[in-house]
Design a protein around this motif. Structure first.
Motif, mmCIF file in Angstrom:
data_model
loop_
_atom_site.group_PDB
_atom_site.id
_atom_site.type_symbol
_atom_site.label_atom_id
_atom_site.label_comp_id
_atom_site.label_asym_id
_atom_site.label_seq_id
_atom_site.Cartn_x
_atom_site.Cartn_y
_atom_site.Cartn_z
ATOM 1 N N ASP A 86 -11.727 11.993 2.923
ATOM 2 C CA ASP A 86 -11.027 11.282 3.796
ATOM 3 C C ASP A 86 -11.304 9.926 4.132
ATOM 4 N N LEU A 87 -10.711 8.941 3.725
ATOM 5 C CA LEU A 87 -11.339 7.627 3.692
ATOM 6 C C LEU A 87 -11.189 6.960 5.370
ATOM 7 N N ASN A 88 -12.143 6.117 5.403
ATOM 8 C CA ASN A 88 -11.934 5.336 6.775
ATOM 9 C C ASN A 88 -11.428 4.164 6.386
ATOM 10 N N VAL A 99 -2.918 9.172 3.754
ATOM 11 C CA VAL A 99 -3.372 8.835 2.562
ATOM 12 C C VAL A 99 -3.969 10.253 1.813
ATOM 13 N N LEU A 100 -3.172 10.881 1.255
ATOM 14 C CA LEU A 100 -3.374 12.310 1.024
ATOM 15 C C LEU A 100 -4.069 12.418 -0.561
ATOM 16 N N LEU A 101 -5.214 13.008 -0.272
ATOM 17 C CA LEU A 101 -5.857 13.401 -1.547
ATOM 18 C C LEU A 101 -5.061 14.358 -2.211
ATOM 19 N N GLY A 102 -4.874 14.132 -3.696
ATOM 20 C CA GLY A 102 -4.123 15.259 -4.246
ATOM 21 C C GLY A 102 -3.712 14.560 -5.515
ATOM 22 N N LYS A 103 -2.552 15.159 -5.952
ATOM 23 C CA LYS A 103 -1.893 14.774 -7.248
ATOM 24 C C LYS A 103 -1.130 13.485 -7.144
ATOM 25 N N VAL A 117 -14.399 10.275 -8.692
ATOM 26 C CA VAL A 117 -13.426 9.384 -8.550
ATOM 27 C C VAL A 117 -12.110 10.617 -8.176
ATOM 28 N N LYS A 118 -11.282 10.022 -7.214
ATOM 29 C CA LYS A 118 -10.225 10.767 -6.731
ATOM 30 C C LYS A 118 -9.087 10.326 -6.597
ATOM 31 N N THR A 119 -7.831 11.081 -6.641
ATOM 32 C CA THR A 119 -6.403 10.342 -6.661
ATOM 33 C C THR A 119 -6.001 10.595 -5.246
ATOM 34 N N MET A 160 0.909 -0.967 0.047
ATOM 35 C CA MET A 160 0.111 0.121 0.036
ATOM 36 C C MET A 160 0.993 1.109 -0.231
ATOM 37 N N VAL A 161 1.959 1.109 0.933
ATOM 38 C CA VAL A 161 2.919 2.376 0.979
ATOM 39 C C VAL A 161 3.457 2.655 -0.466
ATOM 40 N N GLY A 162 3.202 4.044 -0.763
ATOM 41 C CA GLY A 162 3.873 4.218 -2.241
ATOM 42 C C GLY A 162 2.747 4.151 -3.394
ATOM 43 N N SER A 163 1.585 3.757 -3.040
ATOM 44 C CA SER A 163 0.672 3.563 -4.234
ATOM 45 C C SER A 163 0.085 4.801 -4.744
#
Ligand SMILES: *[C@@H]1O[C@H](CO)[C@@H](O)[C@H](O)[C@H]1NC(C)=O
Length: 343
Positions: free
Chosen positions: A175-177, A122-126, A111-113, A93-96
């Motif tokens: 932000d995801l649970n 788990v940062l929403l963004g680019k 859909v978000k990245t 998961m780390v780096g995904s």
């Protein structure tokens, strides 16, 4: 009457089990090559991912490094999220570099990245690569997520991919649970060979892939995977055994033997149906066991349990004189049951 009451309830139990088995069989036999995507979206390749009931469809153009994907999975809860990612630096998961689809509070899908730099962040963004045409839809408890990606040429043609499903969102900001930590959630990683189409789990087993020879627009379906072939054989054998021979044998025993003229022919017919039904049932059971072994902890537990129950009943019925189960009142026929089975 007690005897006919118990006959009726056994017949109902039987019908109930067979119908249940068929239903779970149907819901379990959907593979990516038979899936329909909306707006006639077509992809050259697809894979039944080995964990989390997920599917990936994609088209890769190596000359442009472009990758069109459709990722399909049921979220952990109806208001949950699904995620698919490429991890350019590691296998987990780390780096995904992640695409996540979920339902917004107004009911529309988005859909978000997310740039996942640690288990906490788990940062929403680019993210690392260009993504366009992101859209998602929610159909019958399943989210279908679409996107067009341009991969950096450094990624090569085999990438690490990761997929996941989660129960809910923390807030309106996306932000995801956190997802569950069952074996399937931990092992939903693999290598995706963009060219050859293999996209199985890290263990190498599991997911079957198929490649379509679609060029542009023609809707040829994919080659049938060997897993699907085995599923079909399993289905046909069991349908003939449980769905035809056993019920016909039972009907013969129940209704035909009251006619004098049918005696003792009904009995031989009955035994023939039950024995050949059982033989075919054993073959169906064997293919089922093989399928279960291949699925390794993933698969339809309900289907397996019903199968085991039905098979146990049938084995008892064949090795024990049927009279014990059906309490036939006809003593004369009871004796001939016993004798013929022994001889
Ligand atoms: C994602 O996060 C990592 C670590 O913080 C950072 O090095 C990288 O530049 C980020 N990617 C993007 C596209 O911002």
């Amino acid at each position: 009457m007690a005897a006919s009451d118990s006959n009726t309830s056994i017949i109902f139990l039987y019908i109930f089990l067979v119908v249940l088995l068929l239903q779970t069989q149907i819901s379990n036999s959907l593979t990516c090559s038979s899936q329909k995507l909306s707006k006639n979206k077509l992809y050259k390749q697809c894979s039944d991912l080995p964990k989390l009931d997920s599917y990936l469809h994609w088209t890769y153009d190596s000359s442009k490094s472009s990758l069109d994907i459709a990722f399909i999975a049921p979220p952990a809860k109806p208001d949950g999220w699904i995620a698919w990612a490429i991890n350019p630096t590691s296998t987990g998961m780390v780096g995904s570099q992640t695409l996540v689809a979920y339902k917004q509070s107004d009911g529309s899908m988005t859909v978000k990245t997310y740039n996942i730099t640690s288990y906490k962040d788990v940062l929403l963004g680019k993210i690392d690569f260009q993504v366009s045409k992101m859209e998602a839809e929610y159909v019958d408890g399943v989210i279908k997520m679409y996107a067009s990606i341009v991969l950096p040429p450094t990624y090569g043609k085999v990438v690490n991919h990761v997929w996941q499903v989660g129960p809910s969102l923390k807030n309106e900001n996306g932000d995801l649970n956190v997802h569950g930590f069952a074996a399937d959630n931990i092992n939903s990683v693999g290598k995706l060979d963009l060219m050859s189409g293999s996209a199985g789990g890290s263990s190498g087993g599991g997911g079957s892939t198929s490649t379509t020879s679609t060029s542009s627009g023609s809707a040829k379906s994919g080659g049938i995977s060997s897993k699907l072939k085995k599923k079909n054989i399993h289905g046909v054998l069991n349908a003939v055994s449980w769905g035809m021979l056993f019920p016909i044998g039972a009907v013969i025993a129940r209704y035909l033997r009251v006619f004098e003229a049918a005696d003792p022919a009904w009995f031989y017919l009955h035994v023939f149906c039950q024995l050949s039904g059982y033989a075919i049932g054993v073959a169906g059971w064997a293919t089922g066991l093989q399928l279960g072994k291949q699925a390794q902890g993933f698969g339809n537990t309900l289907h397996r349990n019903i199968g085991i129950t039905l098979f146990t009943f049938a084995t008892l019925q064949v090795i024990t004189p049927p009279t014990i189960f059906f309490s036939f009142r006809d003593q004369h026929l009871m004796r001939s049951d016993f004798l013929t089975l022994i001889v």
